[in-house]
Design a protein around this motif. Structure first.
Motif, PDB file in Angstrom:
ATOM      1  N   ALA A  17      24.404  16.060  67.877  1.00 49.27           N
ATOM      2  CA  ALA A  17      23.811  17.284  68.415  1.00 49.27           C
ATOM      3  C   ALA A  17      23.306  17.052  69.835  1.00 49.27           C
ATOM      4  CB  ALA A  17      22.670  17.759  67.514  1.00 49.27           C
ATOM      5  N   GLN A  18      22.673  15.908  70.048  1.00 43.49           N
ATOM      6  CA  GLN A  18      22.170  15.579  71.375  1.00 43.49           C
ATOM      7  C   GLN A  18      23.312  15.493  72.382  1.00 43.49           C
ATOM      8  OE1 GLN A  18      19.883  11.981  71.545  1.00 43.49           O
ATOM      9  NE2 GLN A  18      19.274  12.308  73.658  1.00 43.49           N
ATOM     10  N   ALA A  19      24.383  14.824  72.020  1.00 48.56           N
ATOM     11  CA  ALA A  19      25.530  14.682  72.919  1.00 48.56           C
ATOM     12  C   ALA A  19      26.148  16.046  73.228  1.00 48.56           C
ATOM     13  CB  ALA A  19      26.568  13.751  72.298  1.00 48.56           C
ATOM     14  N   PHE A  20      26.283  16.896  72.215  1.00 50.59           N
ATOM     15  CA  PHE A  20      26.867  18.219  72.414  1.00 50.59           C
ATOM     16  C   PHE A  20      26.038  19.034  73.400  1.00 50.59           C
ATOM     17  CE2 PHE A  20      26.866  22.744  71.415  1.00 50.59           C
ATOM     18  CZ  PHE A  20      28.211  23.051  71.628  1.00 50.59           C
ATOM     19  N   VAL A  28      19.005  19.296  77.630  1.00 45.29           N
ATOM     20  CA  VAL A  28      18.926  20.203  76.477  1.00 45.29           C
ATOM     21  C   VAL A  28      19.097  19.424  75.175  1.00 45.29           C
ATOM     22  CG1 VAL A  28      19.913  22.252  75.365  1.00 45.29           C
ATOM     23  CG2 VAL A  28      19.711  22.158  77.851  1.00 45.29           C
ATOM     24  N   GLY A  29      19.898  18.363  75.209  1.00 42.20           N
ATOM     25  CA  GLY A  29      20.099  17.552  74.012  1.00 42.20           C
ATOM     26  C   GLY A  29      18.821  16.913  73.524  1.00 42.20           C
ATOM     27  N   GLU A  30      18.014  16.408  74.448  1.00 51.98           N
ATOM     28  CA  GLU A  30      16.731  15.813  74.069  1.00 51.98           C
ATOM     29  C   GLU A  30      15.798  16.867  73.484  1.00 51.98           C
ATOM     30  OE1 GLU A  30      18.278  15.148  76.987  1.00 51.98           O
ATOM     31  OE2 GLU A  30      18.779  13.059  76.585  1.00 51.98           O
ATOM     32  N   HIS A  31      15.808  18.050  74.088  1.00 50.56           N
ATOM     33  CA  HIS A  31      14.982  19.138  73.565  1.00 50.56           C
ATOM     34  C   HIS A  31      15.423  19.509  72.143  1.00 50.56           C
ATOM     35  CE1 HIS A  31      12.583  22.747  73.344  1.00 50.56           C
ATOM     36  NE2 HIS A  31      13.671  23.477  73.176  1.00 50.56           N
ATOM     37  N   CYS A  32      16.731  19.560  71.935  1.00 48.35           N
ATOM     38  CA  CYS A  32      17.275  19.887  70.611  1.00 48.35           C
ATOM     39  C   CYS A  32      16.823  18.862  69.579  1.00 48.35           C
ATOM     40  CB  CYS A  32      18.794  19.953  70.675  1.00 48.35           C
ATOM     41  SG  CYS A  32      19.597  20.192  69.078  1.00 48.35           S
ATOM     42  N   LEU A  60      16.281  25.830  57.393  1.00 49.92           N
ATOM     43  CA  LEU A  60      16.868  26.253  58.657  1.00 49.92           C
ATOM     44  C   LEU A  60      15.989  25.785  59.804  1.00 49.92           C
ATOM     45  CD1 LEU A  60      17.892  29.890  57.680  1.00 49.92           C
ATOM     46  CD2 LEU A  60      19.324  27.835  57.718  1.00 49.92           C
ATOM     47  N   ALA A  61      16.609  25.222  60.822  1.00 47.40           N
ATOM     48  CA  ALA A  61      15.866  24.768  61.999  1.00 47.40           C
ATOM     49  C   ALA A  61      15.296  25.977  62.734  1.00 47.40           C
ATOM     50  CB  ALA A  61      16.787  23.970  62.914  1.00 47.40           C
ATOM     51  N   ASN A  62      14.179  25.766  63.400  1.00 49.69           N
ATOM     52  CA  ASN A  62      13.505  26.871  64.080  1.00 49.69           C
ATOM     53  C   ASN A  62      14.185  27.315  65.363  1.00 49.69           C
ATOM     54  OD1 ASN A  62      11.335  27.437  62.336  1.00 49.69           O
ATOM     55  ND2 ASN A  62      10.305  25.587  63.013  1.00 49.69           N
ATOM     56  N   ARG A  63      14.689  26.388  66.179  1.00 48.85           N
ATOM     57  CA  ARG A  63      15.150  26.759  67.515  1.00 48.85           C
ATOM     58  C   ARG A  63      16.648  26.627  67.743  1.00 48.85           C
ATOM     59  NH1 ARG A  63      10.167  24.259  68.435  1.00 48.85           N
ATOM     60  NH2 ARG A  63       8.674  25.686  69.348  1.00 48.85           N
ATOM     61  N   PHE A  64      17.328  25.891  66.925  1.00 50.37           N
ATOM     62  CA  PHE A  64      18.753  25.650  67.112  1.00 50.37           C
ATOM     63  C   PHE A  64      19.478  25.990  65.819  1.00 50.37           C
ATOM     64  CE2 PHE A  64      16.787  23.243  70.466  1.00 50.37           C
ATOM     65  CZ  PHE A  64      17.673  23.373  71.534  1.00 50.37           C
ATOM     66  N   PRO A  65      20.788  26.298  65.898  1.00 43.39           N
ATOM     67  CA  PRO A  65      21.522  26.751  64.700  1.00 43.39           C
ATOM     68  C   PRO A  65      21.940  25.604  63.775  1.00 43.39           C
ATOM     69  CG  PRO A  65      22.999  26.713  66.571  1.00 43.39           C
ATOM     70  CD  PRO A  65      21.630  26.357  67.101  1.00 43.39           C
ATOM     71  N   PHE A  66      20.942  24.938  63.211  1.00 43.40           N
ATOM     72  CA  PHE A  66      21.198  23.806  62.330  1.00 43.40           C
ATOM     73  C   PHE A  66      20.511  24.019  60.984  1.00 43.40           C
ATOM     74  CE2 PHE A  66      22.150  21.990  66.384  1.00 43.40           C
ATOM     75  CZ  PHE A  66      23.139  21.052  66.131  1.00 43.40           C
ATOM     76  N   GLY A  67      21.137  23.450  59.968  1.00 42.82           N
ATOM     77  CA  GLY A  67      20.523  23.368  58.654  1.00 42.82           C
ATOM     78  C   GLY A  67      20.144  21.919  58.402  1.00 42.82           C
ATOM     79  N   ILE A  68      18.946  21.722  57.915  1.00 39.76           N
ATOM     80  CA  ILE A  68      18.478  20.379  57.566  1.00 39.76           C
ATOM     81  C   ILE A  68      18.562  20.282  56.050  1.00 39.76           C
ATOM     82  CG2 ILE A  68      16.518  18.790  57.606  1.00 39.76           C
ATOM     83  CD1 ILE A  68      15.664  20.431  60.197  1.00 39.76           C
ATOM     84  N   TYR A  69      19.453  19.447  55.578  1.00 41.61           N
ATOM     85  CA  TYR A  69      19.697  19.296  54.152  1.00 41.61           C
ATOM     86  C   TYR A  69      18.943  18.057  53.671  1.00 41.61           C
ATOM     87  CZ  TYR A  69      23.293  22.776  54.831  1.00 41.61           C
ATOM     88  OH  TYR A  69      23.946  23.940  55.136  1.00 41.61           O
ATOM     89  N   TYR A  70      18.191  18.231  52.598  1.00 44.93           N
ATOM     90  CA  TYR A  70      17.353  17.125  52.127  1.00 44.93           C
ATOM     91  C   TYR A  70      17.265  17.115  50.616  1.00 44.93           C
ATOM     92  CZ  TYR A  70      13.535  20.536  51.525  1.00 44.93           C
ATOM     93  OH  TYR A  70      12.762  21.605  51.121  1.00 44.93           O
ATOM     94  N   LEU A  71      16.866  15.955  50.104  1.00 42.31           N
ATOM     95  CA  LEU A  71      16.648  15.749  48.671  1.00 42.31           C
ATOM     96  C   LEU A  71      15.226  15.264  48.465  1.00 42.31           C
ATOM     97  CD1 LEU A  71      19.956  13.841  47.859  1.00 42.31           C
ATOM     98  CD2 LEU A  71      19.424  16.218  47.284  1.00 42.31           C
ATOM     99  N   ASP A  72      14.638  15.685  47.383  1.00 35.84           N
ATOM    100  CA  ASP A  72      13.311  15.204  47.015  1.00 35.84           C
ATOM    101  C   ASP A  72      13.467  14.082  46.001  1.00 35.84           C
ATOM    102  OD1 ASP A  72      11.425  16.479  48.502  1.00 35.84           O
ATOM    103  OD2 ASP A  72      11.071  18.086  47.081  1.00 35.84           O
ATOM    104  N   ALA A  73      12.978  12.924  46.344  1.00 34.54           N
ATOM    105  CA  ALA A  73      12.921  11.795  45.422  1.00 34.54           C
ATOM    106  C   ALA A  73      11.492  11.728  44.890  1.00 34.54           C
ATOM    107  CB  ALA A  73      13.317  10.508  46.132  1.00 34.54           C
ATOM    108  N   GLN A  74      11.206  10.735  44.092  1.00 33.60           N
ATOM    109  CA  GLN A  74       9.911  10.673  43.435  1.00 33.60           C
ATOM    110  C   GLN A  74       8.744  10.628  44.424  1.00 33.60           C
ATOM    111  OE1 GLN A  74       9.403   7.365  40.753  1.00 33.60           O
ATOM    112  NE2 GLN A  74       8.390   8.706  39.301  1.00 33.60           N
TER     113      GLN A  74
END
Length: 101
Positions: A17-20, A28-32, A60-74
């Protein structure tokens, strides 16, 4: 507070994402990435409240069109992917099924 871990594959997504965005305009990449990391850090408080998609929770990310996918472990929350939401949804599904949990 809960521990949040960014897995290697998600870290690679952040680098891509940073490189893009840096290719679009310098800095802008650092800001992203900073914005996405702030969103990821918020999972320490807000983990588990997001809708599940493809076997993961998706924030959903607040400022950029990204989804943050995560799992909850113990005792921790694992960010497994940070994906651009603009490609075809089947691409997103493929990315998530290829990732370790």
């Amino acid at each position: 507070m809960r521990r949040v871990v960014v897995l290697a594959e998600a870290a690679e997504d952040l680098e891509a994402a940073q490189a893009f965005y840096n290719a679009q305009e310098a800095g802008v990449g650092e800001h992203c990435v900073n914005s996405l990391l702030t969103d990821i850090e918020s999972l320490a408080l807000y983990h588990g409240i997001h809708r599940q998609q493809h076997g993961c929770f998706r924030m959903l990310a607040n400022r950029f069109p990204f989804g943050i996918y995560y799992l909850d472990a113990q005792h921790e929350t694992r960010a497994v992917a940070v994906l651009d939401l603009r490609p075809d949804p089947t691409w997103i599904r493929r990315q998530l099924t290829q990732r370790p949990s």
